[in-house]
Design an enzyme around this catalytic site. Structure first.
Site, PDB file in Angstrom:
ATOM      1  CB  CYS A   2      36.451  50.757  40.012  1.00 39.32           C
ATOM      2  SG  CYS A   2      38.232  50.816  39.901  1.00 39.32           S
ATOM      3  CE  LYS A 604      29.995  60.599  31.927  1.00 42.34           C
ATOM      4  NZ  LYS A 604      30.118  61.561  30.821  1.00 42.34           N
TER       5      LYS A 604
END
Length: 609
Positions: A2, A604
Site C-alpha cells: 500500500c 515490495k
C-alpha cells in the site's frame, strides 16, 4: 505494501498525487484512488487495476484542487473491488490507510449501533466513521483523529481530511512508515520518499504514536501523549534518475545491471580502510563484537537467503556459531536466549513488519546486542538497533529484489571477516586476501552480466514449463533457493530448490523430461559431488542447465546445457553466481509476458503480517 500520498499547496495538487502514486506502484497494489477538496466539495475517483487507469478517470472528470490525498491498496480485508479501494468517506471525513486494524470487528459493531452504514468490507472504513463520530462529539479533525487512534488496536499510517476544515489535513503513524514533506508554501505526506521527490527533498520521519497537522504554511507534530514535539528535518539524497528507467525496459533489468556500481559503493568504506575494522558497523561495534559468543540472524524472503549464505561465512571465517531463522517464525515461539549472542536483522526497507517485531521480541527476551543491515536510512528497524550498517543499493523499484540482496551479502561478508580479524581467526595476510577478493568483485559481477545473451537463450526452454528444480551445495545452496524464488516470483513458474545431496531423499521423484533442473556448479571442493548428483538427474531423463566456472570441465551434450561464468572466485562465488539466476528469471518472465516489475499478488515492502 500500500502507499499513501497527500498534499496541500497554493497550486493544483492532483498531478502531485498522481505522480506520487505512480512512484509508489513498486510497493505492490491492486487498486488506487484519490480524493480532493474542491470549492467546499469532496470529489473522489477509485479504480481497480493500474494507477494509470485511475489517473485517466480523474483527468476526464476534471479533477483540480489545492488539497487532496491518494492511495494504492494491496487487499487484506475485503476483495479487490472499487468499493474496497481507498479513499474512504464518512459524512465529509475522507481517509486513506496503510496497515491492519485488529479490533475492527468490535468497532464496526459499535459504530453500526450508532447508526453508521458500511459501504465496504475493509477495516479502514471503521476509522473514517470513528473520526466522524468523535467530530460529532465536538472535536475538531485533529482531536477526533487523536481520540480515534486510541480506540484502535493494530498498525496504521493514516492521512485524513475533512470537508469542514479545508485549510489542513492530518495524519498518524503506528507501525507503518509515514513521512512529511516540506516545500515552499506547501506541505506533503507520503509513505515513501519516492512519492515526493518531484516536489521536495526536505522530509520529516514520523515516529510511532505521532499525529500531525499539515498546513500550507507549516506543520505541527504531537507525540503519543498529544504533546507538541519537534522531529528532525532530513534532506533526501534520492535522485530522480534512480527512480526512472533510463535505457532499460524494466526496473528489475536496470537494477541487475547496477550491481557492479552499488557493490563498489557498499564496500567503499572497507576499501578505504584497507581492511575490515569493526567501526564499519558503528562506533560501539568493537566493544560489542569482543563480547559476543554467537550470531542469531532474523530475516524474511530474499534477506533470509542472504542470512543463510552468511552462516557459512561467519562459521568458517570467524569461528562463531550462527543461527538463521525466518522472522515470522521466530517471533511466535519460545526462543532460546543467550545475551552474549548478537542479533542481526536484515531488511531492504527497514520496515518489514515480521522482522521488526522479531527484533522487538528478541530484545524483550533479553538479547542485549543488535545489528541492523538495511537499505533505508531512518527506517524503523535501524532506529531500534544498537548497531547499524547500511547497504548502498539505492532505491530498488522492482518487487523482486536483486541489488539489495547482493549488497546485503557484501555487508555480511564484511561482518564475517571483521569478526574473524577481531577474534584472531583471520591474520593480516588473510585479511588482505579477503580484501583483494572484495576489490575484484565488481569486475567479476560485470563479467557475469556479459553472459546475458546466452542466458536469454535459455529462457525459451523454460517459458513453456510449469515446474523447475534448482540445486546447489554448500555456499551455493542459498543461491539455488534465491534462483528458485526469483523464477516463481516473476515468471509464475513453480520452482523449488534443494541441496544437491538431498536429491535421493525425495526430490528425485519429480525428475523427468519435463522438469528442467538448474545446477550451480562452481569449481570448489564440492564439484565432484555435484557432478554425481547431476548424473542422477540425467539417468532419469532430466534436462540439466548448469552454471559453471570456466575451469569446471563440463562438456555440453543432449540434455546438458552449460554456461560458464568465470574462474572460481573463492568465498565470494555466491555473489557472482547470483547474477545468472537473476537474469534467467528475468528473461523467462519476458518470454512469458508477465509483469516483471509488479508481479501479481506481491508487495515490495511487507508492512503487515
Amino acid at each position: 505494501m500500500c502507499g499513501i500520498v497527500g498534499a496541500i499547496a497554493g497550486r493544483d495538487v492532483v498531478p502531485v498525487l498522481i505522480e506520487g502514486l505512480k512512484r509508489l506502484e513498486y510497493r505492490g497494489y491492486d487498486s488506487s484512488g484519490i480524493a480532493v477538496l474542491e470549492s467546499g466539495s469532496i470529489r473522489r475517483v477509485r479504480r481497480t487495476g493500474r494507477v494509470a487507469e485511475m489517473a485517466v478517470a480523474a483527468t476526464q472528470e476534471g479533477f483540480t484542487a489545492s488539497l487532496g490525498i491518494g492511495h494504492t491498496r494491496w487487499a487484506t480485508h475485503g476483495g479487490v473491488t472499487e468499493a474496497n479501494a481507498h479513499p474512504h468517506v464518512s459524512h465529509g471525513v475522507v481517509l486513506v490507510h496503510n496497515g491492519i486494524i485488529e479490533n475492527y470487528e468490535v468497532q464496526r459493531e459499535r459504530l453500526s449501533a450508532f447508526g453508521y452504514v458500511f459501504q465496504s468490507q475493509t477495516d479502514t472504513e471503521v476509522i473514517a466513521h470513528l473520526i466522524h463520530y468523535y467530530m460529532q462529539q465536538g472535536g475538531d479533525l485533529l482531536g477526533a483523529l487523536q481520540c480515534a487512534v486510541k480506540a484502535l488496536t493494530g498498525i496504521y499510517a493514516l492521512a485524513v481530511m475533512s470537508q469542514a476544515e479545508p485549510g489542513r489535513f492530518v495524519c498518524a503513524r503506528m507501525g507503518c512508515p509515514l513521512l512529511i514533506g516540506i516545500g515552499d508554501g506547501e506541505s506533503f505526506v507520503a509513505s515513501d520518499i519516492s512519492a515526493l521527490i518531484q516536489a521536495t527533498r526536505q522530509v520529516i520521519f514520523l515516529e510511532d504514536g505521532d499525529t500531525a497537522e499539515i498546513r500550507r504554511d507549516g506543520i505541527s507534530i504531537f507525540n503519543a501523549e498529544q504533546c507538541p514535539v519537534e522531529r528532525s528535518l532530513h534532506l533526501s539524497n534520492v535522485s530522480l534518475s534512480s527512480l526512472e528507467l533510463g535505457e532499460f525496459r524494466h526496473f528489475m533489468q536496470k537494477e541487475i545491471h547496477e550491481q557492479p556500481r552499488v557493490l563498489a559503493d557498499t564496500m567503499e568504506a572497507a576499501i578505504d580502510a584497507a581492511g575490515f575494522p569493526p567501526m564499519l558497523f558503528g562506533a560501539q561495534a568493537e566493544s560489542v563484537f569482543r563480547g559476543i559468543t554467537g550470531i542469531q540472524i532474523l530475516a524474511c524472503g530474499t534477506s533470509y537467503y542472504a542470512g543463510l549464505t552468511a552462516r557459512y561465512w561467519i562459521e568458517a571465517i570467524a569461528g562463531l556459531p550462527c543461527q538463521v531463522e525466518i522472522a515470522s517464525e521466530y517471533r511466535y515461539r519460545k526462543a532460546y536466549v543467550n545475551p552474549q549472542h548478537l542479533v542481526v536483522t536484515i531488511s531492504q526497507s527497514g520496515e518489514t513488519l515480521d522482522t521488526l517485531e522479531a527484533l522487538k521480541y528478541a530484545k524483550a527476551l533479553g538479547h542485549r546486542h543488535t545489528l541492523s543491515i538495511c537499505n533505508a536510512p531512518d527506517s524503523a528497524i535501524p532506529r531500534i538497533s544498537e548497531l547499524i550498517c547500511y547497504t548502498r543499493a539505492g532505491p530498488e523499484i522492482g518487487v523482486a529484489s536483486t541489488k539489495a540482496f547482493t549488497t546485503q551479502l557484501v555487508v555480511l561478508f564484511q561482518l564475517a571477516v571483521a569478526l574473524g580479524v577481531l577474534r584472531g581467526a583471520v591474520d593480516a595476510e588473510g585479511e588482505a586476501a579477503y580484501l583483494e577478493q572484495l576489490r575484484q568483485l565488481p569486475c567479476s559481477v560485470q563479467q557475469a552480466l556479459n553472459l546475458e545473451p546466452q542466458i536469454a537463450g535459455w529462457a525459451e526452454c523454460f517459458s513453456s514449463r510449469h515446474h523447475a528444480l534448482f540445486l546447489g551445495r554448500g555456499l551455493h545452496y542459498p543461491i539455488a533457493l534465491e534462483g528458485a524464488l526469483k523464477l516463481k516470483e516473476i515468471s509464475y513458474i513453480h520452482a523449488e530448490a534443494y541441496p544437491a545431496g538431498e536429491l535421493k531423499h525425495g526430490p528425485l521423484a519429480l525428475v523427468d523430461a519435463d522438469m528442467p533442473v538448474v545446477v550451480i556448479a562452481p569449481n570448489d571442493s564440492l564439484l565432484e559431488k555435484v557432478k554425481s548428483n547431476m548424473q542422477e538427474v540425467r539417468a532419469r531423463g532430466g534436462e540439466l542447465f548448469v552454471f559453471a566456472d570456466q575451469d569446471s570441465h563440463f562438456s555440453e551434450s543432449e540434455g546438458l546445457h552449460v554456461i560458464r561464468t568465470l574462474r572460481h572466485t573463492g568465498v565470494l562465488s555466491p555473489l557472482v553466481h547470483t547474477i545468472p539466476v537473476q537474469l534467467l528469471a528475468y528473461h523467462t518472465a519476458l518470454v512469458r509476458g508477465t509483469d516483471v516489475d509488479k508481479p501479481r499478488n506481491l508487495a515490495k515492502s511487507v508492512t503487515v503480517e
